[in-house]
Design an enzyme around this catalytic site. Structure first.
Site, short mmCIF file in Angstrom:
data_model
loop_
_atom_site.label_atom_id
_atom_site.label_comp_id
_atom_site.label_asym_id
_atom_site.label_seq_id
_atom_site.Cartn_x
_atom_site.Cartn_y
_atom_site.Cartn_z
N LYS A 11 -3.58 0.70 -2.00
CA LYS A 11 -3.72 2.10 -2.42
C LYS A 11 -4.54 2.24 -3.72
O LYS A 11 -4.74 1.26 -4.44
CB LYS A 11 -2.33 2.71 -2.58
CG LYS A 11 -1.54 2.73 -1.26
CD LYS A 11 -0.25 3.51 -1.43
CE LYS A 11 0.53 3.55 -0.13
NZ LYS A 11 1.75 4.39 -0.25
N TYR A 51 -1.32 10.88 7.12
CA TYR A 51 0.08 11.05 6.76
C TYR A 51 0.71 12.31 7.39
O TYR A 51 1.71 12.81 6.88
CB TYR A 51 0.23 11.08 5.24
CG TYR A 51 0.18 9.70 4.59
CD1 TYR A 51 1.20 8.76 4.81
CD2 TYR A 51 -0.87 9.31 3.77
CE1 TYR A 51 1.17 7.51 4.23
CE2 TYR A 51 -0.91 8.05 3.18
CZ TYR A 51 0.11 7.15 3.42
OH TYR A 51 0.09 5.91 2.84
N ASN A 114 2.57 3.46 -5.02
CA ASN A 114 3.32 2.23 -4.77
C ASN A 114 2.48 1.08 -4.23
O ASN A 114 2.96 0.24 -3.47
CB ASN A 114 4.55 2.52 -3.90
CG ASN A 114 4.19 3.00 -2.51
OD1 ASN A 114 3.03 3.24 -2.22
ND2 ASN A 114 5.18 3.10 -1.64
N HIS A 117 0.49 0.09 1.50
CA HIS A 117 1.15 0.67 2.68
C HIS A 117 1.29 -0.42 3.73
O HIS A 117 0.42 -1.27 3.86
CB HIS A 117 0.29 1.82 3.23
CG HIS A 117 0.70 2.26 4.60
ND1 HIS A 117 1.75 3.13 4.81
CD2 HIS A 117 0.23 1.94 5.83
CE1 HIS A 117 1.89 3.33 6.12
NE2 HIS A 117 0.98 2.62 6.76
N GLU A 128 -2.41 3.47 13.44
CA GLU A 128 -3.02 3.43 12.10
C GLU A 128 -4.27 2.55 12.06
O GLU A 128 -5.26 2.89 11.43
CB GLU A 128 -1.98 2.98 11.08
CG GLU A 128 -0.87 4.02 10.90
CD GLU A 128 0.29 3.55 10.05
OE1 GLU A 128 1.24 4.33 9.88
OE2 GLU A 128 0.27 2.40 9.54
P1 CMP Z 1 3.85 4.65 2.53
O1 CMP Z 1 4.52 3.42 3.01
O2 CMP Z 1 2.37 4.64 2.40
O3 CMP Z 1 4.26 5.86 3.48
C1 CMP Z 1 4.50 7.16 3.05
C2 CMP Z 1 4.37 7.30 1.54
O4 CMP Z 1 4.95 8.45 1.01
C3 CMP Z 1 5.12 6.17 0.89
O5 CMP Z 1 4.43 4.97 1.09
C4 CMP Z 1 5.22 6.66 -0.53
O6 CMP Z 1 4.08 6.37 -1.30
C5 CMP Z 1 5.32 8.15 -0.31
N1 CMP Z 1 6.70 8.57 -0.52
C6 CMP Z 1 7.77 8.27 0.22
N2 CMP Z 1 8.88 8.85 -0.30
C7 CMP Z 1 8.49 9.51 -1.40
C8 CMP Z 1 9.16 10.29 -2.36
N3 CMP Z 1 10.48 10.50 -2.29
N4 CMP Z 1 8.43 10.82 -3.36
C9 CMP Z 1 7.11 10.62 -3.42
N5 CMP Z 1 6.40 9.88 -2.53
C10 CMP Z 1 7.10 9.32 -1.54
#
Ligand code: CMP
Length: 140
Positions: A11, A51, A114, A117, A128
């Site tokens: 990311k 998403y 984070n 993914h 995906e």
């Molecule tokens: P990802 O695995 O890419 O899939 C969905 C993304 O949404 C996840 O990683 C996080 O980055 C984001 N996400 C999931 N839960 C939350 C949350 N409670 N607050 C903000 N972002 C979130």
């Protein structure tokens, strides 16, 4: 793909903070073979589409804006039991809850930024991967 492939994106936060090389190294050290890889950027529309499953969530708008804020690395990876093995390698969605040694524990700052993914099912891995790569690009 049935079990042996998953899809990942490194990311914008991880790319911006210079962790791209180390993360790719962690992935290959864990035994994943890189089937396809692309250094690219998502428009807000494309991020929203990727998403779309989270459309109703309160964090959707921020997620779309963040995921289109900078370059990413998209990749298709291969290993036995790839989806599960990769989710173990990257750790929990919230880096504060991620196990020691996982990619998110090492490189992620927050639940929204984070670092990486990983697909959550074989079915989504196929969808995906197809979002970024043609069949020819994934043919090895
Ligand atoms: P990802 O695995 O890419 O899939 C969905 C993304 O949404 C996840 O990683 C996080 O980055 C984001 N996400 C999931 N839960 C939350 C949350 N409670 N607050 C903000 N972002 C979130």
């Amino acid at each position: 793909m049935s079990g042996s492939r998953t899809f990942t994106m490194i990311k914008p936060d991880a790319v911006l903070n210079g962790h791209m090389g180390a993360i790719i190294q962690d992935i290959t050290n864990a035994g994943f073979k890189i089937i396809a890889m692309k250094y690219t950027r998502l428009s807000a529309d494309r991020a929203g589409e990727f998403y779309a499953v989270h459309k109703e969530r309160p964090f959707y708008a921020d997620l779309v804006s963040y995921m289109s804020s900078g370059n990413i690395v998209a990749a298709v990876l291969e290993k036995e039991n790839a989806v599960l093995a990769f989710r173990e390698l990257i750790g929990a969605t919230d880096p504060q809850k991620a196990a020691e040694g996982t990619i998110r524990k090492k490189y992620a700052a927050s639940i929204s930024a984070n670092a990486i993914h990983g697909s959550d099912s074989d079915e989504n891995a196929v969808i995906e991967a197809g979002f970024f790569f043609s069949q020819l690009e994934m043919f090895v």
